[in-house]
Design an enzyme around this catalytic site. Structure first.
Site, short mmCIF file in Angstrom:
data_model
loop_
_atom_site.label_atom_id
_atom_site.label_comp_id
_atom_site.label_asym_id
_atom_site.label_seq_id
_atom_site.Cartn_x
_atom_site.Cartn_y
_atom_site.Cartn_z
N LYS A 135 0.89 -1.17 0.00
CA LYS A 135 0.00 0.00 0.00
C LYS A 135 0.92 1.21 0.00
CE LYS A 135 -2.01 3.00 1.90
NZ LYS A 135 -1.72 4.40 1.51
N GLU A 181 9.50 1.42 11.03
CA GLU A 181 10.53 2.45 10.83
C GLU A 181 9.81 3.79 10.82
OE1 GLU A 181 12.58 1.18 7.31
OE2 GLU A 181 13.60 -0.41 8.40
N CYS A 189 13.69 10.87 6.67
CA CYS A 189 13.55 10.53 8.09
C CYS A 189 14.86 10.70 8.83
CB CYS A 189 13.05 9.11 8.23
SG CYS A 189 14.14 7.91 7.46
N GLU A 209 8.93 16.45 15.22
CA GLU A 209 9.42 16.25 13.86
C GLU A 209 8.64 17.15 12.90
OE1 GLU A 209 8.22 12.73 11.58
OE2 GLU A 209 10.32 12.39 11.09
N1 LIG Z 1 12.45 5.48 9.97
C1 LIG Z 1 12.39 5.42 8.65
O1 LIG Z 1 13.03 4.60 8.01
C2 LIG Z 1 11.52 6.39 7.89
C3 LIG Z 1 11.75 6.56 6.52
C4 LIG Z 1 10.97 7.46 5.82
C5 LIG Z 1 9.95 8.16 6.44
N2 LIG Z 1 9.75 7.99 7.77
C6 LIG Z 1 8.70 8.77 8.45
O2 LIG Z 1 7.52 8.82 7.65
C7 LIG Z 1 6.82 10.03 7.88
C8 LIG Z 1 6.47 10.67 6.56
O3 LIG Z 1 5.74 9.79 5.77
P1 LIG Z 1 4.14 9.81 5.69
O4 LIG Z 1 3.63 11.18 5.98
O5 LIG Z 1 3.77 9.13 4.42
O6 LIG Z 1 3.74 8.88 6.91
P2 LIG Z 1 2.28 8.37 7.30
O7 LIG Z 1 2.44 7.65 8.58
O8 LIG Z 1 1.29 9.47 7.22
O9 LIG Z 1 1.90 7.38 6.13
C9 LIG Z 1 2.70 6.26 5.81
C10 LIG Z 1 1.82 5.21 5.16
O10 LIG Z 1 0.88 4.72 6.12
C11 LIG Z 1 -0.43 4.75 5.56
N3 LIG Z 1 -1.38 4.88 6.66
C12 LIG Z 1 -1.77 6.02 7.29
N4 LIG Z 1 -2.67 5.73 8.27
C13 LIG Z 1 -2.83 4.38 8.28
C14 LIG Z 1 -3.61 3.48 9.04
N5 LIG Z 1 -4.42 3.91 10.01
N6 LIG Z 1 -3.52 2.17 8.78
C15 LIG Z 1 -2.71 1.71 7.80
N7 LIG Z 1 -1.95 2.52 7.02
C16 LIG Z 1 -2.01 3.85 7.26
C17 LIG Z 1 -0.38 5.91 4.61
O11 LIG Z 1 -1.44 5.86 3.69
C18 LIG Z 1 0.99 5.72 3.98
O12 LIG Z 1 0.96 4.75 3.00
C19 LIG Z 1 7.75 10.86 8.75
O13 LIG Z 1 7.34 10.77 10.08
C20 LIG Z 1 9.09 10.18 8.57
O14 LIG Z 1 10.01 10.39 9.61
C21 LIG Z 1 10.51 7.12 8.50
O1 LIG Z 2 13.55 8.80 4.87
C1 LIG Z 2 14.19 7.87 5.28
C2 LIG Z 2 15.26 7.26 4.58
C3 LIG Z 2 15.52 5.97 4.80
C4 LIG Z 2 16.52 5.32 4.09
C5 LIG Z 2 16.61 3.99 4.07
O2 LIG Z 2 15.72 3.20 4.62
C6 LIG Z 2 17.68 3.33 3.39
O3 LIG Z 2 18.60 3.97 2.91
O4 LIG Z 2 17.62 2.13 3.34
#
Ligand SMILES: NC(=O)c1ccc[n+]([C@@H]2O[C@H](COP(=O)([O-])OP(=O)(O)OC[C@H]3O[C@@H](n4cnc5c(N)ncnc54)[C@H](O)[C@@H]3O)[C@@H](O)[C@H]2O)c1
Ligand SMILES: O=C/C=C/C=C(\O)C(=O)O
Length: 486
Positions: free
Chosen positions: A178, A254, A288, A390
């Site tokens: 998804k 993550e 992230c 964040e």
């Molecule tokens: N730690 C990591 O590796 C990493 C990497 C990239 C992004 N991030 C984090 O992601 C965030 C940004 O991405 P975003 O805004 O797309 O995140 P988000 O949590 O809003 O959405 C991520 C995914 O989850 C889905 N989703 C949302 N609510 C849901 C629910 N109730 N049930 C199931 N799925 C659901 C969304 O549709 C989307 O596909 C930031 O907080 C960032 O730090 C973390």
């Molecule tokens: O936004 C987050 C970036 C994550 C990066 C990785 O998960 C990667 O380099 O494997």
């Protein structure tokens, strides 16, 4: 008008509830296409096809056959590189200069790297004594978990999705992906590639839609999903964990970060400036691992702030396809509103705006895009919300520090624990500080330098579990001990 359909059992299918939503390009807000929104029946069909595929030809593939096929997928992504690049940059607005070096090559590499890991990783074995003197042999046997739900975000869509799909398939599972509602294109395109490479129907499925009361929730709540791997916001992660608790399904999380950069006076200043500029502003700050809190040792504070400001002001903004452009818009107008609300809050909390703080004048052509200025603040209290929460935008706060212990305390004083960057030429100090960071990843004199064999994940509210290299095997396989009496 382009349409983004679900990819189920090897076929592109429309929404069963006849619902679509617009996919807009954040560069100028034009409509890229219509995305089919999944109803429960679409998600059911995708999970069913993934489950059946485990019992079809895919389930009987040898490891070597799987690996050969995944290498083919990687090669095909590279052959269709320009299409992936264009699709990713339309969805996200990010400069092609960046996506052509990070997103697309890593999207392909994720299929090769994990195949290699799985092929070369031994399982444990213990010979034990028994009272009859003949002994017994224990050995570990790994089998796929089954149907893996992959829930991915919009910031590095292909990279972060394949980072999970690669190891999941290498271990013999099937997946239902998804992708974020903001970025449906590359996950859909990957469906074409799977068919072209002869990946059996049902092994890779994609359903489009939103989170709550939509595809995301239907998928994570589905009984026949065996495990859920998620990248996104911490609060979304909590919701997904609740869903996963029904039926005791495994999760890998993550999540967000509020990552510190620590710059000591004995750093190589050029490297520290270049790395911090990237870590704060690349991908418009939507990484992230990005640095939103910078701590600089007092003797070099003024110089560091002046040089980071100069660097931020030199970033070239514009359309993704312009080779000189290194700074794009945010992913959407709703994210722009969120980031701008923090820009306003920073001022209310007493920040000095060193540069930026608002919306750039992009001219008539781009005035409807989700543009914000790269922004640097100083002068905030460590308890300010802008320091604690964040933002996920192109911004950072810089604060002076006076001692190693003080900066370690500042750096760790956050609910998050994803990563940290430490800049110093003193290797003893680098190691000492790195080991005291409560995070999953530390970079010394670099940032976002990634070796796919290493563990990746966060501490505290930044995540649960580690993926990458052999670490992903814990999540993507079921480890069974087989004890053979000799
Ligand atoms: N730690 C990591 O590796 C990493 C990497 C990239 C992004 N991030 C984090 O992601 C965030 C940004 O991405 P975003 O805004 O797309 O995140 P988000 O949590 O809003 O959405 C991520 C995914 O989850 C889905 N989703 C949302 N609510 C849901 C629910 N109730 N049930 C199931 N799925 C659901 C969304 O549709 C989307 O596909 C930031 O907080 C960032 O730090 C973390
Ligand atoms: O936004 C987050 C970036 C994550 C990066 C990785 O998960 C990667 O380099 O494997």
């Amino acid at each position: 008008m382009k349409e983004f359909k679900h990819f189920i059992n090897g076929q592109f299918v429309p929404s069963s509830i006849s619902k679509t939503f617009e996919n807009r390009c954040p560069v100028d807000d034009h409509v890229i296409g219509l995305v089919h929104e999944a109803g429960k029946a679409d998600v059911d069909a995708a999970v069913k096809s993934a489950k059946s595929a485990m019992h079809g030809p895919w389930g009987k593939f040898t490891q070597a056959q799987r690996i050969q096929l995944l290498n083919k997928v990687a090669d095909r992504i590279n052959e269709r590189f320009d299409e992936f690049l264009e699709a990713e940059c339309l969805d996200t607005g990010k400069p092609q200069k960046i996506a052509s070096h990070i997103d697309i090559p890593r999207g392909a590499a994720n299929f090769k790297a994990f195949s290699e890991t799985v092929a070369n990783h031994p399982t444990e074995s213990f010979r034990m004594d028994t009272p009859d003197g003949k002994g017994a042999l224990n050995y570990g046997h790994r089998s796929p978990k089954g149907v893996i739900a992959v829930i991915s975000p919009w910031n590095l869509p292909l990279l972060l999705m394949t980072w999970k799909v690669g190891p999941a398939l290498a271990c013999g599972n099937t997946v239902v992906v998804k992708p974020s509602e903001e970025t449906p294109a590359t996950a859909t395109l990957l469906g074409e590639v799977m068919n072209e490479c002869g990946v059996p129907p049902g092994v890779y499925n994609v359903v489009h839609g939103f989170g709550p009361n939509s595809a995301g929730a239907y998928l994570t709540e589905h009984n026949d999903v065996d495990a859920i791997t998620f990248t996104g916001e911490t609060r979304t992660g909590e919701t997904i964990m609740r869903a996963a608790s029904v039926g005791l399904r495994n999760i890998s999380m993550e999540c967000g970060g509020k990552n510190p950069g620590i710059v000591f006076a004995d750093c190589d200043m050029d490297k520290a400036i270049e790395g911090t500029l990237r870590s704060a502003f690349v991908n418009c700050g939507q990484v992230c691992l990005g640095t939103e809190r910078v701590y600089v040792e007092r003797p070099i504070f003024e110089e560091f702030v002046a040089r980071l400001k100069a660097g931020a002001e030199q970033l070239v903004m514009g359309r993704p396809e312009d080779p000189n452009v290194d700074f794009g818009p945010l992913v959407s107008h709703s994210h722009k509103e969120k980031v701008l609300s923090y820009y306003q809050l920073a001022v209310e909390e007493g920040a000095t705006v060193v540069t930026g703080g608002g919306v750039p004048d992009m001219g008539e052509d781009l005035k409807n895009g989700a543009w914000v200025q790269p922004t640097i603040w100083t002068g905030l209290d460590e308890n300010a919300r802008v320091i604690k929460e964040e933002i996920f935008g192109p911004c950072c706060h810089i604060r002076p520090f006076d001692s190693e212990q003080e900066v370690i305390d500042f750096a760790n004083d956050t609910p998050y624990g994803l990563c940290a960057a430490v800049w110093t030429e003193n290797s003893s100090r680098a190691t000492r500080v790195a080991e005291q960071m409560h995070v999953g990843l530390v970079w010394v004199n670099s940032w976002f330098l990634r070796d796919l064999r290493t563990a990746f994940g966060g501490a505290k509210e930044s995540g649960i579990g580690r993926e990458g290299g052999v670490h992903g095997l814990e999540f993507y396989t079921e480890l069974k001990n087989i004890c053979v009496k000799l």
